[in-house]
Scaffold this motif. Structure first.
Motif, PDB file in Angstrom:
ATOM      1  N   GLY A 244       9.627 -12.622  13.141  1.00 19.40           N
ATOM      2  CA  GLY A 244       9.359 -12.497  11.715  1.00 19.40           C
ATOM      3  C   GLY A 244       9.307 -11.023  11.371  1.00 19.40           C
ATOM      4  O   GLY A 244       9.590 -10.172  12.231  1.00 19.40           O
ATOM      5  N   PRO A 245       8.945 -10.697  10.133  1.00 19.17           N
ATOM      6  CA  PRO A 245       8.857  -9.284   9.751  1.00 19.17           C
ATOM      7  C   PRO A 245       7.888  -8.539  10.659  1.00 19.17           C
ATOM      8  O   PRO A 245       6.848  -9.079  11.022  1.00 19.17           O
ATOM      9  CB  PRO A 245       8.316  -9.341   8.320  1.00 19.17           C
ATOM     10  CG  PRO A 245       8.604 -10.712   7.841  1.00 19.17           C
ATOM     11  CD  PRO A 245       8.576 -11.605   9.041  1.00 19.17           C
ATOM     12  N   ASN A 246       8.241  -7.325  11.041  1.00 19.26           N
ATOM     13  CA  ASN A 246       7.375  -6.537  11.903  1.00 19.26           C
ATOM     14  C   ASN A 246       6.079  -6.223  11.145  1.00 19.26           C
ATOM     15  O   ASN A 246       6.086  -5.454  10.189  1.00 19.26           O
ATOM     16  CB  ASN A 246       8.084  -5.247  12.330  1.00 19.26           C
ATOM     17  CG  ASN A 246       7.278  -4.462  13.336  1.00 19.26           C
ATOM     18  OD1 ASN A 246       6.204  -3.981  13.025  1.00 19.26           O
ATOM     19  ND2 ASN A 246       7.809  -4.343  14.539  1.00 19.26           N
ATOM     20  N   ARG A 247       5.008  -6.816  11.603  1.00 18.51           N
ATOM     21  CA  ARG A 247       3.734  -6.698  10.872  1.00 18.51           C
ATOM     22  C   ARG A 247       3.194  -5.275  10.906  1.00 18.51           C
ATOM     23  O   ARG A 247       2.594  -4.802   9.947  1.00 18.51           O
ATOM     24  CB  ARG A 247       2.717  -7.674  11.469  1.00 18.51           C
ATOM     25  CG  ARG A 247       3.025  -9.139  11.174  1.00 18.51           C
ATOM     26  CD  ARG A 247       1.847 -10.023  11.515  1.00 18.51           C
ATOM     27  NE  ARG A 247       1.520  -9.963  12.931  1.00 18.51           N
ATOM     28  CZ  ARG A 247       2.012 -10.797  13.853  1.00 18.51           C
ATOM     29  NH1 ARG A 247       2.856 -11.743  13.489  1.00 18.51           N
ATOM     30  NH2 ARG A 247       1.666 -10.692  15.107  1.00 18.51           N
ATOM     31  N   ASP A 248       3.422  -4.620  12.017  1.00 10.62           N
ATOM     32  CA  ASP A 248       2.883  -3.258  12.132  1.00 10.62           C
ATOM     33  C   ASP A 248       3.585  -2.305  11.157  1.00 10.62           C
ATOM     34  O   ASP A 248       2.955  -1.409  10.589  1.00 10.62           O
ATOM     35  CB  ASP A 248       3.019  -2.738  13.563  1.00 10.62           C
ATOM     36  CG  ASP A 248       2.049  -3.432  14.502  1.00 10.62           C
ATOM     37  OD1 ASP A 248       1.660  -4.577  14.207  1.00 10.62           O
ATOM     38  OD2 ASP A 248       1.677  -2.835  15.527  1.00 10.62           O
ATOM     39  N   LEU A 249       4.867  -2.506  10.984  1.00 11.08           N
ATOM     40  CA  LEU A 249       5.583  -1.656  10.026  1.00 11.08           C
ATOM     41  C   LEU A 249       5.093  -1.936   8.610  1.00 11.08           C
ATOM     42  O   LEU A 249       4.857  -1.018   7.817  1.00 11.08           O
ATOM     43  CB  LEU A 249       7.091  -1.887  10.132  1.00 11.08           C
ATOM     44  CG  LEU A 249       7.958  -1.115   9.135  1.00 11.08           C
ATOM     45  CD1 LEU A 249       7.726   0.386   9.229  1.00 11.08           C
ATOM     46  CD2 LEU A 249       9.446  -1.421   9.346  1.00 11.08           C
ATOM     47  N   LEU A 250       4.924  -3.208   8.295  1.00 11.10           N
ATOM     48  CA  LEU A 250       4.442  -3.555   6.951  1.00 11.10           C
ATOM     49  C   LEU A 250       3.031  -3.032   6.725  1.00 11.10           C
ATOM     50  O   LEU A 250       2.710  -2.543   5.631  1.00 11.10           O
ATOM     51  CB  LEU A 250       4.497  -5.074   6.755  1.00 11.10           C
ATOM     52  CG  LEU A 250       5.911  -5.661   6.624  1.00 11.10           C
ATOM     53  CD1 LEU A 250       5.857  -7.185   6.531  1.00 11.10           C
ATOM     54  CD2 LEU A 250       6.625  -5.081   5.403  1.00 11.10           C
ATOM     55  N   THR A 251       2.194  -3.109   7.744  1.00  8.91           N
ATOM     56  CA  THR A 251       0.831  -2.578   7.619  1.00  8.91           C
ATOM     57  C   THR A 251       0.877  -1.072   7.401  1.00  8.91           C
ATOM     58  O   THR A 251       0.161  -0.518   6.566  1.00  8.91           O
ATOM     59  CB  THR A 251       0.031  -2.898   8.896  1.00  8.91           C
ATOM     60  OG1 THR A 251      -0.007  -4.319   9.060  1.00  8.91           O
ATOM     61  CG2 THR A 251      -1.386  -2.343   8.818  1.00  8.91           C
ATOM     62  N   ASN A 252       1.775  -0.444   8.155  1.00 15.46           N
ATOM     63  CA  ASN A 252       1.930   1.008   8.050  1.00 15.46           C
ATOM     64  C   ASN A 252       2.353   1.424   6.640  1.00 15.46           C
ATOM     65  O   ASN A 252       1.954   2.469   6.131  1.00 15.46           O
ATOM     66  CB  ASN A 252       2.950   1.452   9.102  1.00 15.46           C
ATOM     67  CG  ASN A 252       3.166   2.942   9.148  1.00 15.46           C
ATOM     68  OD1 ASN A 252       3.849   3.473   8.287  1.00 15.46           O
ATOM     69  ND2 ASN A 252       2.586   3.613  10.130  1.00 15.46           N
ATOM     70  N   LEU A 253       3.180   0.580   6.024  1.00 18.00           N
ATOM     71  CA  LEU A 253       3.728   0.920   4.704  1.00 18.00           C
ATOM     72  C   LEU A 253       2.845   0.439   3.553  1.00 18.00           C
ATOM     73  O   LEU A 253       3.062   0.834   2.403  1.00 18.00           O
ATOM     74  CB  LEU A 253       5.114   0.294   4.540  1.00 18.00           C
ATOM     75  CG  LEU A 253       6.228   0.866   5.420  1.00 18.00           C
ATOM     76  CD1 LEU A 253       7.487   0.015   5.299  1.00 18.00           C
ATOM     77  CD2 LEU A 253       6.517   2.306   5.014  1.00 18.00           C
ATOM     78  N   ALA A 254       1.867  -0.398   3.856  1.00 16.60           N
ATOM     79  CA  ALA A 254       1.095  -1.049   2.784  1.00 16.60           C
ATOM     80  C   ALA A 254       0.455  -0.035   1.848  1.00 16.60           C
ATOM     81  O   ALA A 254       0.507  -0.180   0.618  1.00 16.60           O
ATOM     82  CB  ALA A 254       0.036  -1.966   3.391  1.00 16.60           C
ATOM     83  N   ALA A 255      -0.145   0.990   2.417  1.00 15.25           N
ATOM     84  CA  ALA A 255      -0.822   1.987   1.576  1.00 15.25           C
ATOM     85  C   ALA A 255       0.182   2.699   0.674  1.00 15.25           C
ATOM     86  O   ALA A 255      -0.085   2.916  -0.519  1.00 15.25           O
ATOM     87  CB  ALA A 255      -1.547   2.993   2.457  1.00 15.25           C
ATOM     88  N   SER A 256       1.330   3.035   1.233  1.00 17.12           N
ATOM     89  CA  SER A 256       2.361   3.712   0.433  1.00 17.12           C
ATOM     90  C   SER A 256       2.833   2.814  -0.697  1.00 17.12           C
ATOM     91  O   SER A 256       3.015   3.266  -1.842  1.00 17.12           O
ATOM     92  CB  SER A 256       3.548   4.087   1.321  1.00 17.12           C
ATOM     93  OG  SER A 256       3.148   4.964   2.339  1.00 17.12           O
ATOM     94  N   LEU A 257       3.039   1.551  -0.378  1.00 18.61           N
ATOM     95  CA  LEU A 257       3.546   0.621  -1.388  1.00 18.61           C
ATOM     96  C   LEU A 257       2.585   0.491  -2.564  1.00 18.61           C
ATOM     97  O   LEU A 257       3.007   0.333  -3.720  1.00 18.61           O
ATOM     98  CB  LEU A 257       3.795  -0.755  -0.759  1.00 18.61           C
ATOM     99  CG  LEU A 257       5.015  -0.856   0.161  1.00 18.61           C
ATOM    100  CD1 LEU A 257       4.992  -2.153   0.969  1.00 18.61           C
ATOM    101  CD2 LEU A 257       6.295  -0.773  -0.660  1.00 18.61           C
ATOM    102  N   GLN A 258       1.305   0.593  -2.287  1.00 21.44           N
ATOM    103  CA  GLN A 258       0.316   0.401  -3.357  1.00 21.44           C
ATOM    104  C   GLN A 258       0.278   1.558  -4.351  1.00 21.44           C
ATOM    105  O   GLN A 258      -0.125   1.366  -5.497  1.00 21.44           O
ATOM    106  CB  GLN A 258      -1.074   0.197  -2.743  1.00 21.44           C
ATOM    107  CG  GLN A 258      -1.227  -1.191  -2.128  1.00 21.44           C
ATOM    108  CD  GLN A 258      -2.596  -1.402  -1.498  1.00 21.44           C
ATOM    109  OE1 GLN A 258      -3.359  -0.457  -1.348  1.00 21.44           O
ATOM    110  NE2 GLN A 258      -2.881  -2.638  -1.116  1.00 21.44           N
ATOM    111  N   VAL A 259       0.675   2.745  -3.889  1.00 26.99           N
ATOM    112  CA  VAL A 259       0.577   3.898  -4.802  1.00 26.99           C
ATOM    113  C   VAL A 259       1.899   4.215  -5.495  1.00 26.99           C
ATOM    114  O   VAL A 259       1.965   5.126  -6.313  1.00 26.99           O
ATOM    115  CB  VAL A 259       0.065   5.160  -4.066  1.00 26.99           C
ATOM    116  CG1 VAL A 259      -1.337   4.893  -3.506  1.00 26.99           C
ATOM    117  CG2 VAL A 259       1.016   5.562  -2.966  1.00 26.99           C
TER     118      VAL A 259
END
Lengths: 230, 177
Positions: free
Chosen positions: B77-92
Motif C-alpha cells: 500500500g502507500p508508504n506510510r512513513d513517506l506520508l507521515t513525513n509529508l503530513a506536516a508539509s501538506l497541512q501548511v
C-alpha cells in the motif's frame, strides 16, 4: 517467494546477432566513401582517443557494441542540434539557447559513452552515426518553421531515449543499466520541453508529439539496433 | 537480503528485487495520495490538467510494478512513513505554487530513486520497468518545474543522478540500503 523471470535464452540469441553485426559494421566502416559530419566539425569537442584494447569475452563484446552504437547516436544528436542551431530558422524563432543547451547535454553523453566503451575494453566511437546523419542531411533543408525544428528534434530525442531504454537488461555488466538511463532519462526530459513547445505553438499537434506518455508508461522502445550506422 | 516492510501494507517477507519493487510500489502509491490530497490547491487549468494526468500515471506505475510482484505474496500500500513525513508539509500548503513545489520535489526524488534502483535490480523485467518509469518521473519534474518558472538549466542537467533519492531506511525499509 517466486523469483522473477530471467530471459537467459533471449540474451544468447542477442549475443549471436550482435557478433554478426559487429563483423558487418567493420566492413561498412572500411568501405564508406565519405565520412559524415563529425561533432568536432560542428563545434563540439571530443576528449578521447582511439585505443584498441582486446575484449575479454563475448558478453563484454556485446556491451561494447551497445555502448558504441549509443555513442554514435549521441555524437549524431549533438552534431545535429548544433547544425540546426546554425540554421536561419533557429535564429528567427529564438530557439538557439535551447538548441545549444541540448547539444551540450548530448556532447556530454557522447563523451561519457566513449569513456565507458574504453573502460569496457572497446574502441571508442567518435563519429556521428552514419545512417542517421545521412538521413538527417536530407531533412534539414525542409526545416523552415519553429514547429518543423521542434518536431524534427523531438524525433531525435525519441530515438535516443528509446535506444538507451532498449539496452537496459542487455548488458553483461549490470552497472551499465543505470549508466545508460542516466542518459536516457535526460533525453526524455528533452522530449517534454520540445513537446510542450510544439503544443504551445500548435495545440493540435500535442497528440503526435506528447510531452509525456498519456498512459503514464512509454510504449515499448523502438530504438536504434545495435551496430547500425557504425 | 530479506526485509519486513513496515513502510507499506505488505506483510510478506521479501528479498532482492521483490523487496525493492515492493518499496517502489509503496512510494508510487504514496505520491499518488499526495496528488489526490493536494488537488484542491490547484487552480490554473494547465496545472489542474497536468496534475490529474500525473496522479493517474503514478497509479499506473504502481500497477505495472505490482504485476512484477505477482505470486510473491506482497500486497503493498502507500508508504506510510513517506506520508507521515509529508503530513506536516501538506497541512501548511496554502496555494498552487506551494503544492507544485512539493510535487516537483517529489518527482525529482522519485526519478533519482529509480536511477538508484537500476543499480540494484537484477532481473531484466524489473530493470526495464524501472527504466520506463524513470523517464516519466523526470518528465513530470520538467513539466511541474516549468509551471514554477524554474530555469531550464535547473530542470535538465546532463545526467540523471541519484542525488535526493528516497533512502529506504528513511521510509520504513531497513534492509535495502
Amino acid at each position: 517467494v517466486k523469483p522473477l523471470p530471467r530471459p537467459v535464452s533471449r540474451r544468447r540469441v542477442l549475443q549471436a546477432a550482435l557478433l554478426s553485426s559487429l563483423a558487418a559494421c567493420s566492413t561498412h566502416r572500411t568501405h564508406r566513401a565519405a565520412p559524415p559530419p563529425t561533432s568536432t566539425s560542428l563545434g563540439t569537442t571530443s576528449t578521447t582517443s582511439l585505443v584498441e584494447i582486446p575484449v575479454r569475452d563475448p558478453a563484454t563484446r556485446v556491451d561494447i557494441l551497445l555502448l558504441q552504437t549509443s555513442g554514435s547516436l549521441e555524437h549524431y544528436a549533438s552534431g545535429i542540434y548544433t547544425q540546426v542551431a546554425g540554421l536561419d530558422v533557429a535564429g528567427r524563432t529564438g530557439l538557439i539557447p535551447l538548441l545549444t543547451a541540448f547539444a551540450t547535454h548530448h556532447a556530454d553523453h557522447a563523451a561519457a559513452l566513449e569513456t565507458a566503451t574504453l573502460q569496457a575494453g572497446g574502441r571508442t566511437v567518435t563519429q556521428p552515426n552514419a545512417m542517421l546523419s545521412e538521413a538527417a542531411m536530407r531533412l534539414l533543408p525542409g526545416l523552415t518553421s519553429a514547429v518543423d525544428v521542434l518536431e524534427f528534434l523531438y524525433g531525435v530525442e525519441l530515438l535516443s531515449a528509446s535506444t538507451h531504454r532498449q539496452n537496459v537488461g542487455l548488458f553483461s555488466d549490470p552497472g551499465h543499466n543505470g549508466f545508460v538511463m542516466g542518459i536516457g532519462g535526460v533525453e526524455a526530459r528533452h522530449m517534454t520541453v520540445l513537446g510542450s513547445r510544439i503544443a504551445a505553438l500548435d495545440e493540435a499537434q500535442r497528440g503526435a508529439w506528447p510531452p509525456w506518455p498519456a498512459s503514464g508508461l512509454p510504449p515499448p522502445p523502438a530504438g536504434l539496433q545495435p551496430g547500425v550506422g557504425l | 537480503m530479506a526485509g519486513v516492510h513496515t513502510g507499506t501494507a505488505s506483510t510478506a517477507v521479501l528479498s532482492g528485487d521483490l523487496a525493492l519493487l515492493d518499496y517502489l510500489v509503496g512510494l508510487e502509491l504514496a505520491v499518488a495520495t499526495v496528488y489526490g490530497e493536494g488537488a484542491r490547491l490547484l487552480t490554473s487549468p494547465a496545472a489542474v490538467s497536468a496534475a490529474a494526468a500525473f496522479h493517474a500515471h503514478h497509479a499506473a506505475h504502481a500497477a505495472a510494478l505490482v504485476a512484477l510482484l505477482a505470486g510473491s505474496g506482497a500486497s503493498p500500500g502507500p508508504n506510510r512513513d513517506l506520508l507521515t513525513n509529508l503530513a506536516a508539509s501538506l497541512q501548511v500548503l496554502t496555494d498552487e505554487n506551494a503544492e507544485l513545489s512539493l510535487l516537483y520535489s517529489l518527482e525529482e526524488e522519485l526519478a533519482a530513486t529509480y536511477e538508484w534502483a537500476l543499480g540494484r535490480l537484477t532481473g531484466t523485467p524489473a530493470q526495464q520497468e524501472a527504466a520506463a518509469i524513470l523517464t516519466v518521473e523526470g518528465q513530470h519534474a520538467v513539466a511541474l518545474g516549468t509551471f514554477l518558472d524554474k530555469p531550464l538549466s535547473e530542470l535538465i542537467v546532463s545526467f540523471q543522478g541519484v542525488t535526493g533519492y528516497l533512502v529506504p531506511a528513511d521510509f520504513g525499509i531497513t534492509t535495502l540500503g
